[in-house]
Design a protein around this motif. Sequence first.
Motif, mmCIF file in Angstrom:
data_model
loop_
_atom_site.group_PDB
_atom_site.id
_atom_site.type_symbol
_atom_site.label_atom_id
_atom_site.label_comp_id
_atom_site.label_asym_id
_atom_site.label_seq_id
_atom_site.Cartn_x
_atom_site.Cartn_y
_atom_site.Cartn_z
ATOM 1 N N PRO A 45 0.804 -1.229 0.000
ATOM 2 C CA PRO A 45 0.000 0.000 0.000
ATOM 3 C C PRO A 45 0.832 1.273 0.000
ATOM 4 N N LEU A 48 1.642 1.842 -3.560
ATOM 5 C CA LEU A 48 0.456 2.323 -4.280
ATOM 6 C C LEU A 48 0.177 3.785 -3.949
ATOM 7 N N GLU A 166 -4.861 -1.232 -7.980
ATOM 8 C CA GLU A 166 -5.546 -0.836 -6.747
ATOM 9 C C GLU A 166 -7.052 -0.995 -6.897
#
Length: 193
Positions: A45, A48, A166
Amino acid sequence: MKIFSRLYQLVMKWAMHRHAPVYLSLNSFAESIFWPVPVDVMLAPMTLAKPKSAWFYAGLATVFSVLGACFGYLLGYALWDPIVQPFIASMGYEGKIDIAEAWFAEWGIWVIFIASFTPIPYKVFTVTAGLLSMAFLPFILVSLVGRGLRFFLVSGLMKWGGVKMEAKLIRYIDLIGWVSLIVAVIAYLLLRN
């Protein structure tokens, strides 16, 4: 239940936090010794959230994971009897250490590479490497290569997949979370003996 999508949103907030690199470093260090949460859970994450920092995050995770591995090695080498062995016994993990010793006897240094790159619990092998007095320099070098390949691959996939990845992840996060939880419980039940 949408538990995992809520958790994902929380993790994404943490990933964008100004101290996220510190949290990643601490998680990477601790995961190589005793911590059960994989580095990838935070690394993906974070990449991302800030794709331009993908290689920095992967490098940070690699360095701190190997530093943690060195500490795990030291625990196995110097503090097995007074600290590590009683902890292992209290957790009921003696069998896992026996398996790690057998794998070291059969495959040698390749075990470190396999454990550092795959989801096999790396921490068991860092401590066991110290217990068995494995040559330290090869231990570090193989750990750097294995951990580096894993973390740079995770960051690279997240950077490459970007927003599209995502979106797919958000769409299927609850299904992935529940399936992973069920598989983990089944694996635990099968391997606890």
